[in-house]
Design a protein around this motif. Structure first.
Motif, short mmCIF file in Angstrom:
data_model
loop_
_atom_site.label_atom_id
_atom_site.label_comp_id
_atom_site.label_asym_id
_atom_site.label_seq_id
_atom_site.Cartn_x
_atom_site.Cartn_y
_atom_site.Cartn_z
N GLU A 285 0.83 -1.21 0.00
CA GLU A 285 0.00 0.00 0.00
C GLU A 285 0.86 1.26 0.00
O GLU A 285 0.52 2.25 -0.63
N LEU A 286 1.96 1.21 0.72
CA LEU A 286 2.83 2.37 0.81
C LEU A 286 3.64 2.59 -0.46
O LEU A 286 3.98 3.73 -0.80
N ASP A 287 3.93 1.52 -1.16
CA ASP A 287 4.72 1.60 -2.40
C ASP A 287 3.82 2.11 -3.51
O ASP A 287 3.41 1.38 -4.40
N ARG A 288 3.52 3.38 -3.47
CA ARG A 288 2.53 3.99 -4.36
C ARG A 288 2.92 3.91 -5.83
O ARG A 288 2.05 3.83 -6.69
N ASN A 289 4.22 3.94 -6.14
CA ASN A 289 4.62 3.88 -7.54
C ASN A 289 4.87 2.44 -8.01
O ASN A 289 5.21 2.22 -9.16
N GLY A 290 4.74 1.46 -7.11
CA GLY A 290 4.83 0.06 -7.48
C GLY A 290 6.21 -0.42 -7.90
O GLY A 290 6.33 -1.44 -8.58
#
Length: 161
Positions: free
Chosen positions: A15-20
């Motif tokens: 969820e925190l890794d917004r840019n994947g």
């Protein structure tokens, strides 16, 4: 203090890794700290304390471990004591999560509290507002318009009443 399980931490990481990209940048990590704890670091301070500008999942786990050890959560005797008091790890994690969602501490999660927390986590916006009401209605077995801990637990574990 019960610790989060690895699969819970993996969901949080994703969820925190917004840019994947499979990495948590200092910006993404700082957003988490500000959102849930009101902790404010400059990016330079955060990078200095973490030791790098991005963390992969394994490094995120080490970061989590270091935080929990600093707050006393790394004490295995405390976890054993919790288990002896009837708090298995899963239930203890759910109690902690419930307390986070129950922002006014009244022992219930209202639609507004659920919406507020999901919004703080970046998981809610105006177009999905009705989802908070339907989530609560789906698991509100006593029809009082709020979730108590047992109803919250059923919602989080996706079990039927």
């Amino acid at each position: 203090m019960c610790l989060l399980k690895t699969n819970d931490l993996h969901r949080i990481f994703q969820e925190l890794d917004r840019n994947g990209d499979g990495l948590l940048s200092a910006v993404e990590l700082n957003w988490l700290l500000e959102s849930i704890g009101g902790v404010h670091f400059s990016l330079e301070e955060l990078e200095s304390s973490v030791g790098k500008s991005c963390l992969n999942f394994d490094e995120f786990l080490l970061f989590y471990d270091s935080i929990t050890k600093q707050s006393g959560g790394g004490n295995s005797e405390a976890v054993v004591a919790d288990d002896q008091e009837g708090c298995n790890r899963e239930d203890c994690d759910l109690v902690k999560a419930f307390q986070v969602f129950d922002s006014n501490g009244d022992g219930f999660i209202s639609i507004e509290e659920l919406q507020s927390m999901l919004s703080r986590l970046g998981l809610w916006d105006e177009t999905t507002g009705k989802d908070c009401r339907s989530m609560i209605c789906r698991y509100d077995t006593n029809l009082d318009g709020v979730l108590d801990f047992e109803e919250f637990k059923k919602m989080m574990l996706h079990t039927s009443s």
